[in-house]
Design a protein around this motif. Structure first.
Motif, short mmCIF file in Angstrom:
data_model
loop_
_atom_site.label_atom_id
_atom_site.label_comp_id
_atom_site.label_asym_id
_atom_site.label_seq_id
_atom_site.Cartn_x
_atom_site.Cartn_y
_atom_site.Cartn_z
N PRO A 18 -0.68 8.38 -11.68
CA PRO A 18 -1.28 8.03 -10.28
C PRO A 18 -2.60 7.67 -9.88
O PRO A 18 -2.66 6.54 -9.15
N ASP A 19 -3.65 8.14 -10.55
CA ASP A 19 -4.97 7.42 -10.63
C ASP A 19 -5.09 6.10 -10.90
O ASP A 19 -6.19 5.59 -10.67
N ILE A 69 0.04 9.76 -3.77
CA ILE A 69 0.11 8.45 -4.62
C ILE A 69 1.20 8.73 -5.44
O ILE A 69 1.37 9.83 -6.11
N ASN A 86 -3.30 3.62 -8.43
CA ASN A 86 -4.01 3.21 -7.25
C ASN A 86 -5.10 2.42 -7.66
O ASN A 86 -6.23 3.01 -8.24
N ASP A 104 -4.59 4.49 3.62
CA ASP A 104 -3.76 3.39 2.80
C ASP A 104 -4.40 3.19 1.26
O ASP A 104 -5.57 2.60 1.60
N CYS A 105 -3.67 3.28 0.53
CA CYS A 105 -4.35 2.65 -0.73
C CYS A 105 -3.49 1.42 -1.41
O CYS A 105 -2.26 1.84 -1.10
N CYS A 148 -2.85 7.20 0.43
CA CYS A 148 -3.70 7.79 -0.45
C CYS A 148 -3.64 9.18 -0.74
O CYS A 148 -4.00 9.62 -1.88
N GLY A 173 -1.18 -0.37 -3.96
CA GLY A 173 -0.68 -0.19 -5.57
C GLY A 173 -0.82 -1.43 -6.48
O GLY A 173 -1.06 -2.34 -5.96
N THR A 233 0.94 -1.10 -0.19
CA THR A 233 -0.08 0.12 -0.12
C THR A 233 0.91 1.15 0.05
O THR A 233 2.14 1.31 0.19
#
Length: 307
Positions: A253-254, A237, A257, A267-268, A234, A270, A231
């Motif tokens: 980045p979008d 990113i 994610n 946390d997002c 968020c 990867g 991760t």
């Protein structure tokens, strides 16, 4: 691929022919239709450049083929049983498949390949049919499938071309990894496969760990999501990039994610994941969504332009 590979094609489609058709995005795989045989049998298939052979589920397939459209060679006057068998080792943990090799007529978006080698498998290893070896006869793919041409309305600027080191799998030389435009690791000599049949960016454990170690706030998420996942914060990113053919190709980045790890957390997830049982990198949809991509069989190169 092991054992008896499918025979080489015997007749190629005219280089002058062009055609295009929209593809359907289903669970990050690109589906369209082809016809096989005489009279033509229509099959819905996944166009996967990461597999070099054409294979389809056949009438008589076991329960794993439930829900698939099945090819029936006995109903085709142009089908020829070569008496050869094949065994394919598939990428990214999708399993193996085996079966018999037939020759038949295959048409995609109005373009026809005569005497195309087609593998008949009696147990399908995943959620899709694969007509991938057909690229040797009619080749090009994108979010809109175009054969023999490009749609100039869908990209801007010039193509940045990269020469494959292995044309069969569109295998490129991965030279370096980047995070936020900083070189993280040099990897000259590592193979990277352009694969429309994979979702993620898959790489070896050492390089992937090195990449995330250079991203502030990145965490190992293998205990929550499974081996190889990480991760990132968020609110930060990163822009992850890969050098191919001495050119930097960034993942926005979008797109990098995947999603928030858990609702209410910072946390997002990867989209670069390590998988230590493959000796190469797999550049799947997460990579390809950033570009208009051309697979040029005649000039033996892959080109990337800005969508």
């Amino acid at each position: 691929m092991t054992n008896n590979p499918a025979p080489e094609k015997l007749a190629a489609t005219s280089k002058q022919a062009t055609a295009s058709e929209p593809l359907t995005d289903f669970e990050d795989l690109w589906f369209g239709t082809i016809t096989v045989g005489t009279p033509p049998q229509t099959l819905t298939v996944d166009f996967d450049t990461g597999i070099s052979d054409t294979f389809l589920p056949v009438v008589g397939c076991d329960a794993t083929c439930a829900g698939h459209t099945l090819y029936n060679p006995a109903a085709s006057s142009t089908a020829i049983n070569t008496s050869d068998s094949f065994s394919l080792q598939l990428h990214a943990g999708e399993g193996d498949t085996t079966g018999s090799v037939f020759m038949d007529t295959v048409t995609i978006v109005g373009l026809t390949a005569q005497d195309q080698a087609v593998g008949m498998n009696f147990a399908t290893p995943s959620t899709s049919d694969y007509p991938a070896g057909l690229w040797d006869n009619v080749a090009d793919i994108g979010s809109e499938l175009s054969l023999g041409s490009v749609n100039t309305a869908l990209f801007t600027g010039e193509f940045r071309n990269v020469l494959p080191i292995k044309e069969v799998f569109y295998a490129l030389n991965l030279q370096a990894l980047h995070a936020n435009n900083e070189v993280i690791a040099t990897a000259n000599g590592v193979t990277a496969i352009i694969d429309t049949g994979s979702t993620l960016l898959l790489g070896d454990e050492v390089s992937v760990k090195m990449l995330y170690s250079a991203i502030p706030g990145a965490k190992d998420a293998s205990a929550v999501l499974g081996p190889g996942f990480f991760t990132v914060p968020c609110n930060r990113i990163p822009t992850v990039g890969i050098t191919l053919g001495n050119q930097l190709f960034n993942v926005a980045p979008d797109i990098f994610n995947l999603e928030v790890l858990l609702e209410g957390t910072a946390d997002c997830v990867g989209s670069v994941v390590s998988q230590d049982d493959i000796p190469f990198w797999v550049l799947g949809e997460i990579f390809l969504r950033n570009f208009y991509t051309v697979f040029n069989q005649g000039s033996a190169r892959v080109g990337f332009a800005t969508p």
